[in-house]
Design an enzyme around this catalytic site. Sequence first.
Site, PDB file in Angstrom:
ATOM      1  N   TYR A 298       8.427 -14.609  52.483  1.00  0.00           N
ATOM      2  CA  TYR A 298       7.156 -15.210  52.921  1.00  0.00           C
ATOM      3  C   TYR A 298       6.164 -14.104  53.300  1.00  0.00           C
ATOM      4  CZ  TYR A 298      10.394 -19.153  53.716  1.00  0.00           C
ATOM      5  OH  TYR A 298      11.343 -20.117  53.592  1.00  0.00           O
TER       6      TYR A 298
ATOM      7  N   ASP B  63       4.019 -21.070  61.875  1.00  0.00           N
ATOM      8  CA  ASP B  63       4.796 -19.859  62.188  1.00  0.00           C
ATOM      9  C   ASP B  63       4.044 -19.010  63.202  1.00  0.00           C
ATOM     10  OD1 ASP B  63       5.497 -20.776  59.377  1.00  0.00           O
ATOM     11  OD2 ASP B  63       7.070 -19.282  59.695  1.00  0.00           O
TER      12      ASP B  63
ATOM     13  N   GLN C  42      -0.590 -27.854  58.094  1.00  0.00           N
ATOM     14  CA  GLN C  42       0.786 -27.820  58.604  1.00  0.00           C
ATOM     15  C   GLN C  42       0.766 -28.393  60.025  1.00  0.00           C
ATOM     16  OE1 GLN C  42       2.589 -23.877  58.596  1.00  0.00           O
ATOM     17  NE2 GLN C  42       4.272 -24.564  57.310  1.00  0.00           N
TER      18      GLN C  42
ATOM     19  N   GLY D 209       5.865 -29.172  57.123  1.00  0.00           N
ATOM     20  CA  GLY D 209       6.610 -28.004  57.603  1.00  0.00           C
ATOM     21  C   GLY D 209       8.115 -28.170  57.373  1.00  0.00           C
TER      22      GLY D 209
ATOM     23  N   ASP E  51       9.794 -28.976  54.506  1.00  0.00           N
ATOM     24  CA  ASP E  51       9.507 -29.154  53.079  1.00  0.00           C
ATOM     25  C   ASP E  51      10.327 -30.198  52.317  1.00  0.00           C
ATOM     26  OD1 ASP E  51       8.090 -27.034  54.001  1.00  0.00           O
ATOM     27  OD2 ASP E  51       8.679 -25.623  52.449  1.00  0.00           O
TER      28      ASP E  51
ATOM     29  N   TYR F 243      18.489 -25.823  53.555  1.00  0.00           N
ATOM     30  CA  TYR F 243      17.087 -25.827  53.989  1.00  0.00           C
ATOM     31  C   TYR F 243      16.847 -26.895  55.060  1.00  0.00           C
ATOM     32  CZ  TYR F 243      12.394 -24.168  52.575  1.00  0.00           C
ATOM     33  OH  TYR F 243      11.160 -23.605  52.500  1.00  0.00           O
ATOM     34  N   TRP F 244      15.941 -27.868  54.811  1.00  0.00           N
ATOM     35  CA  TRP F 244      15.678 -28.904  55.818  1.00  0.00           C
ATOM     36  C   TRP F 244      16.550 -30.134  55.616  1.00  0.00           C
ATOM     37  CZ3 TRP F 244      13.045 -27.661  60.074  1.00  0.00           C
ATOM     38  CH2 TRP F 244      12.129 -26.609  60.024  1.00  0.00           C
TER      39      TRP F 244
ATOM     40  N   GLU G 276      16.586 -17.557  59.323  1.00  0.00           N
ATOM     41  CA  GLU G 276      15.646 -18.668  59.218  1.00  0.00           C
ATOM     42  C   GLU G 276      16.311 -19.968  59.689  1.00  0.00           C
ATOM     43  OE1 GLU G 276      14.458 -19.090  55.159  1.00  0.00           O
ATOM     44  OE2 GLU G 276      12.761 -20.421  55.590  1.00  0.00           O
TER      45      GLU G 276
HETATM   46  C1  GLC Z   1       9.037 -22.780  54.705  1.00  0.00           C
HETATM   47  C2  GLC Z   1       9.205 -23.771  55.860  1.00  0.00           C
HETATM   48  C3  GLC Z   1       7.911 -23.889  56.636  1.00  0.00           C
HETATM   49  C4  GLC Z   1       7.474 -22.509  57.082  1.00  0.00           C
HETATM   50  C5  GLC Z   1       7.380 -21.543  55.903  1.00  0.00           C
HETATM   51  C6  GLC Z   1       7.122 -20.107  56.333  1.00  0.00           C
HETATM   52  O1  GLC Z   1       8.135 -23.247  53.777  1.00  0.00           O
HETATM   53  O2  GLC Z   1       9.611 -25.018  55.387  1.00  0.00           O
HETATM   54  O3  GLC Z   1       8.067 -24.740  57.725  1.00  0.00           O
HETATM   55  O4  GLC Z   1       6.260 -22.568  57.739  1.00  0.00           O
HETATM   56  O5  GLC Z   1       8.583 -21.553  55.192  1.00  0.00           O
HETATM   57  O6  GLC Z   1       8.102 -19.689  57.223  1.00  0.00           O
END
Ligand code: GLC
Length: 438
Positions: free
Chosen positions: A30, A37, A107, A166, A168, A366-367, A410
């Site tokens: 990222y 964040d 977000q 957020g 995803d 992930y989520w 993460e």
């Molecule tokens: C992913 C997460 C998101 C977060 C981003 C940057 O996309 O789902 O919530 O803001 O990463 O960390």
Amino acid sequence: MEPKTLVDEAKNVLKRNDHGRWMVPAGNLYPHQWLWDSCFIAIGLRHIDVERAQTELRSLLRGQWKNGMLPNMIFDSGQAYRQDRELWRSYVSPYSPEQVATSGITQPPMLAEAVVRVGEKLKIAERRSWYANMYPAILAYHEWLYRDRDPHKEGLVILLHPYESGLDNSPPWISELRKHSMPWWVSLIERLHLDGLINLVRRDNRHVPPGQRMSNIEALAYWAALRRLRRKAYNSEALLSRSLFAVEDLAFNCILVRANSHLRQIAKTIGHVVPDELLTRMENTEKALEQLWDEPSGQYYSRSFISHKIIEESTISTLLPLYGGSVSKERATRLVDLLKNRKYFGTSYPVPSVAVNSSYFDEFKYWQGPSWVNTNWLIMDGLSRYGYEKEAEILRQRTLEMVAKNGFNEYFSPLSGKPAGAPNFSWTAALTIDLLKS
Ligand code: GLC
């Protein structure tokens, strides 16, 4: 690990992710600035360098759109990231800022919370001027949320892309996608089992094992949804008249309820009067949230904007009305029961992003299963405010243990605590500092 060592290690993570005036969530995966964040990052940073925490939040405002929207991403201006900027093309909207390239969606509205938390570290005169500086931007943002995303004044804000939540690939979004919004060509790729080819162009999978990210089919469909948004120049009215992908997202609206109460507090401290129209709409959100309650299962859910039906999936959002703070003590107690229940969220390393009895649950995906430090932080905050101090303390201990044992990842397996996703993740480090110092 000793608390002092843990704080030092967390500071090191933040240092390596620092770009001067803003931080990346994690180096390779990222490389830009993300909205919520940076809010979590500032909440941790305030303990070690309050000025730097202020800078982190102020730097978010350079991306604010002329209509008030705060984008979920502000892109690094480096040559290497031209493709990322071109994917979003924020310049197609007349509202986007001229000096920076951003995404075209938002977000969760964590900014008001972060501004207040940073404000707590300032003397009263400084706090007032900090609030006075940030207030116009937060006000404009909340006004945009209601004007643009609650056009029929129903109280709940609508999201147009799962990235806005957020969370995803959270199950309610995947289920909506599959019901209403799967492009025919993506279904075809799925039927012909050609989705493996997508790995050739996916960058995230080069940094994190594919099993820990969203599937290729989901990623492709999300990309198609983003292209639809772009084609309509991120104009929600144009989109809502045609798109079948819109959700009244539970987590987002809970965070909004809390942010609204922070906004009122900020205004009061600096002697501003929140416009009546906005106050009415904020109250409506608290009332409308109760429409998402399902008595038989004792849970709140997200709702499909298309079918107007609640989407019965138990996810981390289920517990966020605690953070919102507007629900009754009785309903809060039922949520706390779910948090402790082993069939739902009561795992060894809580809190899983999907209930363990859900068909979606996967400890690393992930989520769709893993425990995340930011949602734990929100839940702890909610627990304390509803008087569940003991439960909040247990969650704090478990979270710190998970990080101390496994690193600042993460996310983590809620069953074994094993680390997953990107290592050296900024909000995990920042919130660890906050949990140790608050
Ligand atoms: C992913 C997460 C998101 C977060 C981003 C940057 O996309 O789902 O919530 O803001 O990463 O960390």
